[in-house]
Motif scaffolding. Structure first.
Motif, PDB file in Angstrom:
ATOM      1  N   GLY A  15     -56.294  39.295  43.772  1.00 21.44           N
ATOM      2  CA  GLY A  15     -55.566  38.870  42.547  1.00 21.44           C
ATOM      3  C   GLY A  15     -55.753  39.502  41.442  1.00 21.44           C
ATOM      4  N   LEU A  16     -57.323  39.825  41.102  1.00 20.75           N
ATOM      5  CA  LEU A  16     -57.338  40.235  40.015  1.00 20.75           C
ATOM      6  C   LEU A  16     -57.069  41.920  39.632  1.00 20.75           C
ATOM      7  CD1 LEU A  16     -58.873  40.174  37.000  1.00 20.75           C
ATOM      8  CD2 LEU A  16     -61.109  40.592  38.382  1.00 20.75           C
ATOM      9  N   ALA A  17     -57.362  42.411  40.793  1.00 25.28           N
ATOM     10  CA  ALA A  17     -57.099  44.016  40.786  1.00 25.28           C
ATOM     11  C   ALA A  17     -55.617  44.148  40.740  1.00 25.28           C
ATOM     12  CB  ALA A  17     -57.406  44.537  42.237  1.00 25.28           C
TER      13      ALA A  17
ATOM     14  N   VAL B  80     -53.473  46.003  37.523  1.00 23.37           N
ATOM     15  CA  VAL B  80     -52.527  47.142  37.743  1.00 23.37           C
ATOM     16  C   VAL B  80     -51.134  46.827  37.576  1.00 23.37           C
ATOM     17  CG1 VAL B  80     -51.532  48.395  39.675  1.00 23.37           C
ATOM     18  CG2 VAL B  80     -53.892  48.114  39.651  1.00 23.37           C
ATOM     19  N   GLU B  81     -50.725  45.437  37.296  1.00 16.24           N
ATOM     20  CA  GLU B  81     -49.205  45.246  37.311  1.00 16.24           C
ATOM     21  C   GLU B  81     -48.915  45.576  35.778  1.00 16.24           C
ATOM     22  OE1 GLU B  81     -46.374  43.991  38.490  1.00 16.24           O
ATOM     23  OE2 GLU B  81     -47.374  44.265  40.578  1.00 16.24           O
ATOM     24  N   PHE B  82     -49.980  45.811  34.621  1.00 20.92           N
ATOM     25  CA  PHE B  82     -49.732  46.073  33.415  1.00 20.92           C
ATOM     26  C   PHE B  82     -49.272  47.673  33.402  1.00 20.92           C
ATOM     27  CE2 PHE B  82     -52.703  42.730  32.397  1.00 20.92           C
ATOM     28  CZ  PHE B  82     -51.827  41.931  31.801  1.00 20.92           C
ATOM     29  N   PHE B  83     -49.710  48.326  34.475  1.00 24.33           N
ATOM     30  CA  PHE B  83     -49.095  49.847  34.522  1.00 24.33           C
ATOM     31  C   PHE B  83     -48.060  50.163  35.625  1.00 24.33           C
ATOM     32  CE2 PHE B  83     -53.692  49.192  33.756  1.00 24.33           C
ATOM     33  CZ  PHE B  83     -53.740  49.702  32.069  1.00 24.33           C
ATOM     34  N   ARG B  84     -47.584  49.196  36.262  1.00 26.47           N
ATOM     35  CA  ARG B  84     -46.645  49.414  37.495  1.00 26.47           C
ATOM     36  C   ARG B  84     -45.468  49.279  37.211  1.00 26.47           C
ATOM     37  NH1 ARG B  84     -44.724  46.160  41.757  1.00 26.47           N
ATOM     38  NH2 ARG B  84     -44.378  47.181  43.740  1.00 26.47           N
TER      39      ARG B  84
ATOM     40  N   THR C 248     -44.790  39.619  35.248  1.00 24.89           N
ATOM     41  CA  THR C 248     -44.212  40.233  36.295  1.00 24.89           C
ATOM     42  C   THR C 248     -44.269  39.355  37.647  1.00 24.89           C
ATOM     43  OG1 THR C 248     -45.943  41.585  37.337  1.00 24.89           O
ATOM     44  CG2 THR C 248     -44.429  42.616  35.318  1.00 24.89           C
ATOM     45  N   MET C 249     -43.519  39.549  38.351  1.00 22.25           N
ATOM     46  CA  MET C 249     -43.481  38.940  39.762  1.00 22.25           C
ATOM     47  C   MET C 249     -44.780  39.178  40.438  1.00 22.25           C
ATOM     48  SD  MET C 249     -42.229  36.849  42.007  1.00 22.25           S
ATOM     49  CE  MET C 249     -40.387  36.563  41.774  1.00 22.25           C
ATOM     50  N   GLY C 250     -45.343  40.328  40.584  1.00 19.36           N
ATOM     51  CA  GLY C 250     -46.604  40.608  41.068  1.00 19.36           C
ATOM     52  C   GLY C 250     -47.774  39.804  40.414  1.00 19.36           C
ATOM     53  N   GLN C 251     -47.560  39.690  39.048  1.00 14.85           N
ATOM     54  CA  GLN C 251     -48.851  38.844  38.464  1.00 14.85           C
ATOM     55  C   GLN C 251     -48.440  37.414  38.852  1.00 14.85           C
ATOM     56  OE1 GLN C 251     -47.833  40.448  34.525  1.00 14.85           O
ATOM     57  NE2 GLN C 251     -50.043  41.632  34.267  1.00 14.85           N
ATOM     58  N   MET C 252     -47.188  36.944  38.887  1.00 13.56           N
ATOM     59  CA  MET C 252     -46.964  35.516  39.004  1.00 13.56           C
ATOM     60  C   MET C 252     -47.628  35.249  40.505  1.00 13.56           C
ATOM     61  SD  MET C 252     -45.547  32.782  37.870  1.00 13.56           S
ATOM     62  CE  MET C 252     -44.547  33.295  36.475  1.00 13.56           C
ATOM     63  N   LEU C 253     -47.369  35.991  41.525  1.00 10.76           N
ATOM     64  CA  LEU C 253     -47.846  36.099  42.884  1.00 10.76           C
ATOM     65  C   LEU C 253     -49.415  36.186  42.828  1.00 10.76           C
ATOM     66  CD1 LEU C 253     -45.023  37.740  44.876  1.00 10.76           C
ATOM     67  CD2 LEU C 253     -45.418  35.199  44.366  1.00 10.76           C
ATOM     68  N   SER C 254     -50.043  36.804  41.999  1.00 15.56           N
ATOM     69  CA  SER C 254     -51.391  37.423  42.096  1.00 15.56           C
ATOM     70  C   SER C 254     -52.197  36.181  41.399  1.00 15.56           C
ATOM     71  CB  SER C 254     -51.706  38.535  41.591  1.00 15.56           C
ATOM     72  OG  SER C 254     -51.012  39.664  42.344  1.00 15.56           O
ATOM     73  N   LEU C 255     -51.823  35.545  40.275  1.00 19.03           N
ATOM     74  CA  LEU C 255     -52.796  34.567  39.611  1.00 19.03           C
ATOM     75  C   LEU C 255     -53.189  33.340  40.633  1.00 19.03           C
ATOM     76  CD1 LEU C 255     -53.855  33.993  37.049  1.00 19.03           C
ATOM     77  CD2 LEU C 255     -51.945  32.697  36.189  1.00 19.03           C
ATOM     78  N   PRO C 256     -52.301  32.886  41.380  1.00 21.42           N
ATOM     79  CA  PRO C 256     -52.664  31.755  42.253  1.00 21.42           C
ATOM     80  C   PRO C 256     -53.794  32.232  43.213  1.00 21.42           C
ATOM     81  CG  PRO C 256     -50.395  31.824  42.151  1.00 21.42           C
ATOM     82  CD  PRO C 256     -50.940  33.054  41.497  1.00 21.42           C
TER      83      PRO C 256
ATOM     84  N   LEU D  86     -55.946  34.667  42.564  1.00 23.94           N
ATOM     85  CA  LEU D  86     -57.325  34.793  41.783  1.00 23.94           C
ATOM     86  C   LEU D  86     -57.808  33.208  41.455  1.00 23.94           C
ATOM     87  CD1 LEU D  86     -59.107  36.140  39.874  1.00 23.94           C
ATOM     88  CD2 LEU D  86     -57.688  35.995  38.180  1.00 23.94           C
ATOM     89  N   ILE D  87     -56.892  32.266  41.227  1.00 24.04           N
ATOM     90  CA  ILE D  87     -57.553  30.945  40.993  1.00 24.04           C
ATOM     91  C   ILE D  87     -57.918  30.369  42.434  1.00 24.04           C
ATOM     92  CG2 ILE D  87     -56.952  28.667  40.359  1.00 24.04           C
ATOM     93  CD1 ILE D  87     -55.080  29.704  38.735  1.00 24.04           C
ATOM     94  N   LEU D  88     -57.293  30.655  43.636  1.00 26.63           N
ATOM     95  CA  LEU D  88     -57.564  30.007  44.833  1.00 26.63           C
ATOM     96  C   LEU D  88     -59.032  30.716  45.435  1.00 26.63           C
ATOM     97  CD1 LEU D  88     -57.042  28.426  47.594  1.00 26.63           C
ATOM     98  CD2 LEU D  88     -55.756  30.448  48.096  1.00 26.63           C
ATOM     99  N   GLY D  89     -59.006  32.010  45.209  1.00 27.98           N
ATOM    100  CA  GLY D  89     -60.084  32.665  45.671  1.00 27.98           C
ATOM    101  C   GLY D  89     -61.769  32.296  45.082  1.00 27.98           C
ATOM    102  N   ILE D  90     -61.514  32.082  43.525  1.00 26.48           N
ATOM    103  CA  ILE D  90     -62.542  31.385  42.804  1.00 26.48           C
ATOM    104  C   ILE D  90     -62.917  30.061  43.132  1.00 26.48           C
ATOM    105  CG2 ILE D  90     -63.363  30.607  40.370  1.00 26.48           C
ATOM    106  CD1 ILE D  90     -61.663  33.061  39.337  1.00 26.48           C
ATOM    107  N   ALA D  91     -62.003  29.148  43.472  1.00 24.50           N
ATOM    108  CA  ALA D  91     -62.106  27.970  43.949  1.00 24.50           C
ATOM    109  C   ALA D  91     -62.834  27.792  45.148  1.00 24.50           C
ATOM    110  CB  ALA D  91     -60.952  26.915  43.918  1.00 24.50           C
ATOM    111  N   ILE D  92     -62.622  28.657  46.375  1.00 30.55           N
ATOM    112  CA  ILE D  92     -63.041  28.884  47.552  1.00 30.55           C
ATOM    113  C   ILE D  92     -64.366  29.191  47.356  1.00 30.55           C
ATOM    114  CG2 ILE D  92     -63.140  30.155  49.793  1.00 30.55           C
ATOM    115  CD1 ILE D  92     -60.022  30.408  49.818  1.00 30.55           C
TER     116      ILE D  92
END
Length: 295
Positions: free
Chosen positions: A235-237, A241-245, A270-278, A280-286
């Protein structure tokens, strides 16, 4: 004169053979999928054959179960990746052309959809054979980064999913009218090779980190930890990268040249960031939850 790197002359097809008047080609993208799955399978086998790596020195699966799991994962990746692309990126088009939804050979796969497809397949498999779900997730997390790395390299070879225009010296002049249509730029347009950024971050860096933690730092002793780190790391990666894609074409318009789906002041998401943010949050929570439970 702007410094840039010409796109290398690499054919998307490795070879083509003709059988009974029909042409059959092996493409780099298909080879990336095959190699990624096989390497991932071997990594899981390496892990389950080392009982000391797991809680109570007991692997979650036998080598035979790993081989059967492979078939489930292939189905999950293909169906989830395709349906994710249809639902997340072009729902309007496929609503008008439903007969094309399963035409995966035409291109169009979503990692986030493939991820969900693998999750569903793994949960069903774990329930059917009474396999610990968190440790199964850890096993799969070890396998995925290699496939991501190879897939992104194949995207680069296919000259697809390139980045935004740049004047940095490692910008690549991708072929094709779309890649060479850059507002305010005359002559060759150089773009970020964002596929290689993703290959490095999502594949190489994340993959090596997980392997070191699993095989050298007893990371598999806490069920769910490696899985959570993978989800958060991807999610973080991807968010970075979405800032450059370059955003997908369906999100770009005259009024929205950056392809944002959510505008925030001078920038946006972006859509990629919108899908990646959850993710990142889910991974940290786990990770936090499983480490707290193991303490």
């Amino acid at each position: 004169m702007q410094a840039l790197i010409p796109f290398p002359d690499i054919s998307p097809e490795i070879f083509t053979i003709v059988l009974f008047g029909a042409e059959f080609s092996l493409r780099w993208y298909a080879l990336a999928y095959i190699a990624g799955i096989l390497i991932g399978w071997r990594l899981i086998l390496m892990a389950v054959r080392r009982p000391r790596l797991w809680p109570r020195d007991t692997p979650p699966m036998t080598p035979e179960q790993v081989e059967e799991l492979l078939s489930w994962i292939i189905v999950g990746v293909i169906l989830g990746g395709r349906l994710g692309y249809v639902l997340f990126y072009q729902p309007g088009y496929y609503l008008r052309h439903p007969q094309e939804i399963l035409m995966v050979w035409q291109g169009g796969m979503s990692f986030h959809g493939g991820f969900l497809g693998v999750v569903v397949a793994a949960l069903i498999y774990a329930a059917r054979y009474k396999i610990p779900r968190l440790s199964l997730g850890d096993s799969l997390a070890l396998a995925v980064p290699t496939g991501l790395m190879l897939g992104r390299i194949a995207n680069f070879i296919n000259a697809e999913l390139w980045g935004r225009p740049t004047d940095l010296p490692w910008g690549v002049a991708f072929p094709g009218a779309s890649a060479q249509t850059c507002e305010g730029i005359t002559g060759l347009c150089a773009r970020h090779p964002s596929q290689l950024y993703e290959a490095a971050l999502e594949g190489l860096v994340l993959g090596l980190l997980l392997l070191v933690l699993a095989f050298r730092r007893n990371g598999l002793k806490i069920p769910g930890q490696i899985m959570g780190l993978f989800i958060a790391g991807y999610g973080l990666a991807r968010f970075i990268v979405e800032f450059f894609r370059q955003a997908d074409d369906q999100f770009i318009s005259v009024d929205n040249p950056m392809g944002y789906i959510l505008h925030l002041g001078p920038g946006g998401v972006t859509m990629g960031q919108m899908l990646s943010l959850p993710m990142l949050i889910l991974g940290i929570a786990i990770v936090v939850a499983v480490r707290k439970r193991a303490a």
